[in-house]
Design a protein around this motif. Sequence first.
Motif, PDB file in Angstrom:
ATOM      1  N   TRP A  42       0.843  -1.189   0.000  1.00  0.00           N
ATOM      2  CA  TRP A  42       0.000   0.000   0.000  1.00  0.00           C
ATOM      3  C   TRP A  42       0.877   1.237   0.000  1.00  0.00           C
ATOM      4  CZ3 TRP A  42      -1.410   3.487   4.201  1.00  0.00           C
ATOM      5  CH2 TRP A  42      -2.463   4.335   3.879  1.00  0.00           C
ATOM      6  N   VAL A  43       0.585   2.141  -0.893  1.00  0.00           N
ATOM      7  CA  VAL A  43       1.372   3.354  -1.021  1.00  0.00           C
ATOM      8  C   VAL A  43       0.684   4.467  -0.236  1.00  0.00           C
ATOM      9  CG1 VAL A  43       2.266   5.052  -2.656  1.00  0.00           C
ATOM     10  CG2 VAL A  43       2.159   2.646  -3.291  1.00  0.00           C
ATOM     11  N   VAL A  44       1.442   5.152   0.578  1.00  0.00           N
ATOM     12  CA  VAL A  44       0.904   6.269   1.340  1.00  0.00           C
ATOM     13  C   VAL A  44       0.758   7.447   0.387  1.00  0.00           C
ATOM     14  CG1 VAL A  44       1.332   7.849   3.253  1.00  0.00           C
ATOM     15  CG2 VAL A  44       2.023   5.459   3.435  1.00  0.00           C
ATOM     16  N   PRO A  45      -0.444   8.045   0.337  1.00  0.00           N
ATOM     17  CA  PRO A  45      -0.639   9.147  -0.606  1.00  0.00           C
ATOM     18  C   PRO A  45       0.195  10.362  -0.216  1.00  0.00           C
ATOM     19  CG  PRO A  45      -2.576   8.849   0.781  1.00  0.00           C
ATOM     20  CD  PRO A  45      -1.635   7.739   1.094  1.00  0.00           C
ATOM     21  N   GLU A  49      -1.928  14.702  -2.907  1.00  0.00           N
ATOM     22  CA  GLU A  49      -3.042  13.784  -3.156  1.00  0.00           C
ATOM     23  C   GLU A  49      -4.079  13.893  -2.039  1.00  0.00           C
ATOM     24  OE1 GLU A  49      -5.419  10.901  -4.963  1.00  0.00           O
ATOM     25  OE2 GLU A  49      -3.761  12.083  -5.753  1.00  0.00           O
ATOM     26  N   ILE A  50      -3.624  14.006  -0.793  1.00  0.00           N
ATOM     27  CA  ILE A  50      -4.541  14.144   0.337  1.00  0.00           C
ATOM     28  C   ILE A  50      -5.342  15.435   0.201  1.00  0.00           C
ATOM     29  CG2 ILE A  50      -4.664  14.504   2.831  1.00  0.00           C
ATOM     30  CD1 ILE A  50      -2.176  12.654   3.030  1.00  0.00           C
TER      31      ILE A  50
END
Length: 94
Positions: A42-45, A49-50
Motif C-alpha cells: 500500500w502506497v501512502v498518498p 493527493e490528500i
Amino acid sequence: MKRLAVGLMTTPEYNEWCVRRISDNTPKSNQENCQSVEEYLWVVPSELEIIRQYFERRNTDLEKKIEQMEEEKMSLRLDIDVQKLETEKREKQG
C-alpha cells in the motif's frame, strides 16, 4: 586395510539432530504482526493527493448543498405563487 578418516566424523542421527536444531533457530513469523501483500505494498498518498481528495469531498458536499438550496428556492417560489393567487382572489372578491 584400514582407512584413516581425517576430519569430522558424524553419525546420521547427529546430522539429523543438527539440521533440526538449525531449523529451530530460524525466526518464526509472528501471525499478529503479519501484513497482507496488499497492506505491505500500500502506497501512502502524498500531501498533494490528500489535499486533492479533501477538495473533491468538499466540492461534492457543496454541490449537494447547492442542489438542496435550489430545491428549497423552487418550493418557496411555488409558495409565493400560491400566495399571490390567493391574494388576487381575495381582491376580486372584496
